[in-house]
Scaffold this active site. Sequence first.
Site, PDB file in Angstrom:
ATOM      1  N   GLY A  11       0.802  -1.221   0.000  1.00 36.46           N
ATOM      2  CA  GLY A  11       0.000   0.000   0.000  1.00 36.46           C
ATOM      3  C   GLY A  11       0.831   1.265   0.000  1.00 36.46           C
ATOM      4  O   GLY A  11       2.069   1.229  -0.100  1.00 36.46           O
ATOM      5  N   ILE A  34      -2.113  -9.056   0.155  1.00 33.93           N
ATOM      6  CA  ILE A  34      -2.974  -9.945  -0.621  1.00 33.93           C
ATOM      7  C   ILE A  34      -2.742  -9.768  -2.114  1.00 33.93           C
ATOM      8  O   ILE A  34      -3.264 -10.505  -2.926  1.00 33.93           O
ATOM      9  CB  ILE A  34      -4.485  -9.745  -0.311  1.00 33.93           C
ATOM     10  CG1 ILE A  34      -4.875  -8.273  -0.475  1.00 33.93           C
ATOM     11  CG2 ILE A  34      -4.833 -10.248   1.072  1.00 33.93           C
ATOM     12  CD1 ILE A  34      -6.363  -8.067  -0.594  1.00 33.93           C
ATOM     13  N   TYR A 140     -14.745   2.933   8.471  1.00 35.61           N
ATOM     14  CA  TYR A 140     -13.302   3.066   8.662  1.00 35.61           C
ATOM     15  C   TYR A 140     -12.990   3.680  10.033  1.00 35.61           C
ATOM     16  O   TYR A 140     -12.210   3.137  10.823  1.00 35.61           O
ATOM     17  CB  TYR A 140     -12.758   3.949   7.540  1.00 35.61           C
ATOM     18  CG  TYR A 140     -11.314   4.347   7.607  1.00 35.61           C
ATOM     19  CD1 TYR A 140     -10.300   3.407   7.654  1.00 35.61           C
ATOM     20  CD2 TYR A 140     -10.958   5.700   7.573  1.00 35.61           C
ATOM     21  CE1 TYR A 140      -8.969   3.794   7.680  1.00 35.61           C
ATOM     22  CE2 TYR A 140      -9.638   6.097   7.587  1.00 35.61           C
ATOM     23  CZ  TYR A 140      -8.650   5.139   7.643  1.00 35.61           C
ATOM     24  OH  TYR A 140      -7.338   5.537   7.651  1.00 35.61           O
TER      25      TYR A 140
HETATM   26  N1  SER Z   1      -6.215   9.070   4.444  1.00 36.03           N
HETATM   27  C1  SER Z   1      -7.315   8.488   5.164  1.00 36.03           C
HETATM   28  C2  SER Z   1      -8.561   8.512   4.361  1.00 36.03           C
HETATM   29  O1  SER Z   1      -8.782   9.502   3.713  1.00 36.03           O
HETATM   30  C3  SER Z   1      -7.546   9.199   6.462  1.00 36.03           C
HETATM   31  O2  SER Z   1      -6.726   8.658   7.423  1.00 36.03           O
HETATM   32  O3  SER Z   1      -9.317   7.595   4.395  1.00 36.03           O
END
Ligand code: SER
Length: 308
Positions: A11, A34, A140
């Site tokens: 990532g 993955i 999230y």
């Molecule tokens: N960069 C992340 C997002 O925008 C925030 O931590 O999901």
Amino acid sequence: MIKILITGSNGQVGAELIRIIRSSIDAEILCTDITQRTVEGDGISFEYLDVKSRELTEKIFEKFKPDQVYHLASILSASGEKDPYLAYSVNLTGTVNVLNACVKYNVDKVFVPSTIGVFGPDAPKENAPVRHSSIPTTMYGITKAAAEMLFQYYFDKYGLDVRSLRYPGLISYRVPPTAGTTDYAVDMIRHAAKNAPYICYLKEDTPLPMMYMQDAMEATIKYMHADSKNLTIRTAYNVMSYTLTPEMLYDSIKKFKPNFEVRYNPDFRQKIAESWPYSLDISDSKRDWGFSFRYDIDKTVEDMLANL
Ligand code: SER
């Protein structure tokens, strides 16, 4: 030589972290993800790992026996809203699997990024505090807020040295970010570098905390080296460099690319951005482990354009 395991190594953060680890410590690194291996080099190997699988996670730990773990595998805010169950499974089940394996295989230290997304609209917009009871509105943010409580729990119950930084939007050039809300900043600079106009999915006056990747990585390594006795926070520390709006970024880019053009066409990410603070209180990070940063907005843009 210390052994470091990285999850989610392909990532946006992984590619940068590997570089800074290799330039600062003599380490054997096992990258896991993955998707297919993208990192090569002496002392670096790669294995497939889906952290949602407890069995597979433990197998990797048993085989490699890491001293330190950087658990980066995560689903970010925008992709998390498209598949909330996946975000839940990767961000929470995956994190519990990794933390359990750390306890079982006696890992010395584990780093798990947190986020500005742990704050919801009820949090203070300016200087959002380290300790808070805010309610995030994205899957999230919910999973990362719960994960922060797990960090404290694993520290208290098992003595596991879990460390976490709430990253703001991270601006970097090596690997494009995967579907966060702050990613417009990277996209806008990438378009400018190609002399292409950009359509921004946030309104021009939307403020968000941001940071250049170089500063974020230096801060992460400094924090990981900090003496555990000095760390008074065991959920996650706040870090950021500057508050940025799309218009401020556009103004900075124009200094280097005077003909650059941006149009604004906000989508569902506008609501996510509006639920987050403009800035974070970083005083605990400065006091406990000496947090600092070097790049302001213009320096970030200049370095990005030079490298893209
Ligand atoms: N960069 C992340 C997002 O925008 C925030 O931590 O999901």
